[in-house]
Design a protein around this motif. Sequence first.
Motif, short mmCIF file in Angstrom:
data_model
loop_
_atom_site.label_atom_id
_atom_site.label_comp_id
_atom_site.label_asym_id
_atom_site.label_seq_id
_atom_site.Cartn_x
_atom_site.Cartn_y
_atom_site.Cartn_z
N VAL A 180 -0.71 1.33 10.31
CA VAL A 180 -1.10 2.43 11.20
C VAL A 180 -1.87 3.48 10.42
O VAL A 180 -2.93 3.96 10.85
CB VAL A 180 0.13 3.05 11.89
N ALA A 181 -1.36 3.85 9.24
CA ALA A 181 -2.05 4.84 8.41
C ALA A 181 -3.43 4.32 7.99
O ALA A 181 -4.40 5.08 7.94
CB ALA A 181 -1.21 5.18 7.18
N TYR A 182 -3.49 3.01 7.70
CA TYR A 182 -4.77 2.42 7.31
C TYR A 182 -5.76 2.47 8.47
O TYR A 182 -6.93 2.79 8.30
CB TYR A 182 -4.55 0.97 6.88
N GLN A 236 -5.74 4.65 10.90
CA GLN A 236 -6.14 6.05 11.09
C GLN A 236 -7.19 6.46 10.05
O GLN A 236 -8.14 7.19 10.37
CB GLN A 236 -4.93 6.98 10.99
N GLN A 237 -7.04 5.99 8.83
CA GLN A 237 -8.03 6.30 7.80
C GLN A 237 -9.38 5.68 8.15
O GLN A 237 -10.44 6.30 7.97
CB GLN A 237 -7.56 5.77 6.44
N SER A 251 1.57 0.57 5.31
CA SER A 251 1.46 1.19 6.64
C SER A 251 0.10 0.85 7.24
O SER A 251 -0.92 1.46 6.89
CB SER A 251 1.63 2.71 6.56
N GLN A 296 -10.94 7.73 11.01
CA GLN A 296 -11.42 9.02 10.55
C GLN A 296 -12.71 8.88 9.76
O GLN A 296 -13.64 9.69 9.90
CB GLN A 296 -10.35 9.70 9.69
N GLY A 317 -3.43 -1.25 3.03
CA GLY A 317 -2.81 -0.08 3.65
C GLY A 317 -1.56 0.42 2.98
O GLY A 317 -0.93 1.37 3.48
#
Length: 430
Positions: free
Chosen positions: A127-129, A131-132, A125, A135, A122
């Motif tokens: 959180v970003a991972y 979210q990816q 992050s 998605q 990630g």
Amino acid sequence: MDAAQAPRIGRVFALIDGNSFYCSCERAFAPALNGRPVIVLSNNDGCAVARTPEAKALGIAMGAPFFKIRDLCRKNQVAVFSSNYTLYGDMSSRMNEIYHQFAPEVEVYSIDESFLDITGLGGGSYVAYGQQLRQTVRTWTGIPTCVGIGPTKTLAKLANRTAKNHAELNGVCDFSDLATREKYLPATSVGELWGIGGASAAKLKAIGVETVGQLRALDPKRGRQLLTVVGERTIHELNGIACLALETLPVGRKGIAVTRSFGRPVTSLVEMQQAVAAYATRAAEKLRRHGLCAVQGVVFMHTNAFNGDKWSHTSKAVEFLEPTDDTQELVAAATRAAATAWREGYRYAKAGIMLTELVPLTMAQTSLLATIDRAQRDRLNQALDAINLRFGRHTLVPAAAGLKQAWSTKFERKSPCFTTRWKELPKVAA
């Protein structure tokens, strides 16, 4: 233990699951259902086993009998589906293929939940991972998900639940972040914890422990006294000390069961033997798929005492001269057992076969007294499986299972198997 005393985080786990998974599988192929209440029913269209938030808002409870909510569903235009396990299983497999592209190790926990080891991934992050990951799953499969992240599996599981309950998290909660953990954990009810059921929650409440924050501060030895080793382990995991490893290898099966409730009561031995033959056929398919053979098992049948019928539960053991995965052997043994267990004058509601002693095919010992040509049977079973895989289950079945099967489980509201059967592929109009 406060945030400053918390241990340094080593491994990081993520738990991802499909939101209202069965309902989401139905919506994935019917976009017009988005925003509309949807429920999925159990076998024989008996009760609600999956509900979208819109259905929950109408007061439809988990396990609600359909006959009691039929008018409510009609009035509020609730989309009602029979369970489509073939579709749900295939969608689950597709999701897990995606997970393997995001993490080196994946544990399939259930049909709609998987743990991932995302340690060091990630780019700083998680959180970003997450979210990816969400998605990608949504784009490739149409299934909405939530992701929980933590230094232990218990915290990842709780983070997943927190992500569902707090819209501001946008579907991802990271409990590997100490500030996030301290924001949400202290006031969370212990009843939301993985492995803490109603009885355990009551024991904790009796000593004044009602929140996760209070349980986390409890002496682990005291937790063991109250809730056995599970309680001690849970306290350690809440404090960031991993006690549960990722199980990336499937656990060896100790048994295989195929049981079904009938679409209508079975009152004749012929129909009972047909049903048991069909279940034995399915059990043989499962054995071969897992590379196993059966040594023994049991056939059972029982009535339904809740509808006023006389109660009867009978069973008969089945044993084989040598371990087997052969459809013909299992069908023959199961139908003989059904004839022995059968009692006239009863309205049977359910039957099944359970294979209780399994061995790997590679370790199966043959008998000198066997009269079956194993090589020939193996070729026959391989051909049977190949044809049913290509053209759909039940394309070829033993005659003993019957042709009409009027007793079979009801799936009157079942959607097509969009992803596994050529004839049921979605059709797009230009």
